[in-house]
Design a protein around this motif. Structure first.
Motif, PDB file in Angstrom:
ATOM      1  N   UNK A  76      86.187  27.413 -63.830  1.00  0.00           N
ATOM      2  CA  UNK A  76      86.144  26.902 -63.231  1.00  0.00           C
ATOM      3  C   UNK A  76      86.009  27.106 -61.817  1.00  0.00           C
ATOM      4  N   UNK A  77      87.145  27.702 -61.283  1.00  0.00           N
ATOM      5  CA  UNK A  77      86.835  28.398 -59.811  1.00  0.00           C
ATOM      6  C   UNK A  77      85.569  29.059 -59.485  1.00  0.00           C
ATOM      7  N   UNK A  78      84.538  29.221 -60.712  1.00  0.00           N
ATOM      8  CA  UNK A  78      83.378  30.052 -60.214  1.00  0.00           C
ATOM      9  C   UNK A  78      82.659  29.372 -59.918  1.00  0.00           C
ATOM     10  N   UNK A  79      82.218  28.077 -60.155  1.00  0.00           N
ATOM     11  CA  UNK A  79      81.818  27.258 -60.446  1.00  0.00           C
ATOM     12  C   UNK A  79      81.620  27.340 -58.658  1.00  0.00           C
ATOM     13  N   UNK A  80      79.864  27.613 -58.019  1.00  0.00           N
ATOM     14  CA  UNK A  80      79.743  26.794 -57.070  1.00  0.00           C
ATOM     15  C   UNK A  80      78.459  26.380 -56.850  1.00  0.00           C
ATOM     16  N   UNK A  81      78.054  25.616 -57.886  1.00  0.00           N
ATOM     17  CA  UNK A  81      77.051  24.091 -57.473  1.00  0.00           C
ATOM     18  C   UNK A  81      77.316  22.941 -56.893  1.00  0.00           C
ATOM     19  N   UNK A  82      78.713  22.314 -56.921  1.00  0.00           N
ATOM     20  CA  UNK A  82      78.634  21.800 -56.157  1.00  0.00           C
ATOM     21  C   UNK A  82      79.105  21.405 -54.938  1.00  0.00           C
ATOM     22  N   UNK A  83      79.247  22.258 -53.886  1.00  0.00           N
ATOM     23  CA  UNK A  83      78.704  22.974 -52.756  1.00  0.00           C
ATOM     24  C   UNK A  83      77.407  23.200 -51.971  1.00  0.00           C
ATOM     25  N   UNK A  84      76.882  23.781 -53.059  1.00  0.00           N
ATOM     26  CA  UNK A  84      74.834  24.065 -52.839  1.00  0.00           C
ATOM     27  C   UNK A  84      74.464  22.528 -52.577  1.00  0.00           C
ATOM     28  N   UNK A  85      75.011  21.908 -53.419  1.00  0.00           N
ATOM     29  CA  UNK A  85      74.056  20.982 -53.340  1.00  0.00           C
ATOM     30  C   UNK A  85      74.832  20.147 -52.273  1.00  0.00           C
ATOM     31  N   UNK A  86      76.004  19.758 -52.236  1.00  0.00           N
ATOM     32  CA  UNK A  86      76.542  19.442 -50.672  1.00  0.00           C
ATOM     33  C   UNK A  86      75.884  20.080 -49.532  1.00  0.00           C
ATOM     34  N   UNK A  87      75.985  21.306 -49.255  1.00  0.00           N
ATOM     35  CA  UNK A  87      75.054  22.107 -48.441  1.00  0.00           C
ATOM     36  C   UNK A  87      73.756  21.609 -48.140  1.00  0.00           C
TER      37      UNK A  87
END
Length: 224
Positions: free
Chosen positions: A57-68
């Motif tokens: 869970x901690x390694x997931x970055x897709x949500x941050x990239x999407x919002x960026x």
């Protein structure tokens, strides 16, 4: 010359901080151990699975990239609408909506980063819970006794007894007439009974502040 007793600096009974089934005990009597060395491990399949899940869970970055990406898009849209508004080609409502969308995109990106931060804390918590299933030596020393073996259930019982042999403590009694003449930091020669030809230098660590009138002595502890 005075009789003395040489004893370990301290003797510790090591136990587990949590109850559970011992998966393994990796030490034997007379083994030398280092501080932090693993002595035993409790069964921890569930805790290991929790660590793997939390790390994933901690390694997931897709949500941050999407919002960026969303924030960058809304920021560019707001800039275009503001240019149109200044040239009278866009209404005030369009300008307000574009600014609101850009602000909301910034908030969503911040929320995504906060969620990842919380997931990282969850991962650290899972790792800490897993680490509690490992019993480690709190000191450098020698295993005096092993009380438990793999396959046994432990709760409050000690698993092993560890003696710290560096430094050693030398306990002796001196006559009261020497009271006041012995101070911490002074040195003395010590010879062990099993090897009387070898002289060791010990340093006075503790001097009793009160003597024993019945025996006419006071206690002194030296560090060897």
């Amino acid at each position: 010359a005075r009789d003395c007793v040489i004893v370990p600096h301290r003797v510790i009974d090591v136990s587990s901080t949590v109850p559970g089934l011992l998966e393994s005990v990796s030490i034997e009597r007379s083994d030398r151990v280092m501080r932090g060395q693993e002595l035993a491990r409790l069964e921890s399949a569930a805790e290991r699975a929790s660590v793997d899940l939390a790390d994933a869970w901690a390694s997931i970055e897709s949500e941050i990239r999407l919002e960026a990406i969303s924030r960058a898009l809304d920021s560019r849209r707001m800039e275009r609408v503001e240019q149109l508004f200044r040239s009278k080609a866009a209404a005030l409502d369009d300008k307000d909506k574009a600014e609101t969308d850009a602000s909301l995109a910034e908030v969503r990106l911040r929320q995504a980063r906060e969620k990842r931060w919380i997931r990282e804390l969850d991962a650290k918590k899972a790792e800490a819970l897993l680490e509690r299933r490992t019993v480690r030596s709190p000191i450098d020393g020698v295993v005096v006794e092993r009380f438990r073996s793999g396959g046994e259930y432990v709760e409050n019982q000690p698993i092993a007894r560890i003696a710290q042999l560096d430094p050693l403590q030398v306990e002796t009694l001196l006559p009261l007439r020497e009271f006041g003449n012995i101070r911490a930091g002074m040195q003395a020669s010590v010879r062990a009974e099993h090897d009387p030809e070898v002289t060791h230098t010990a340093t006075v660590a503790v001097v009793d502040r009160v003597g024993d009138a019945a025996s006419g002595t006071f206690g002194v502890r030296l560090s060897l």
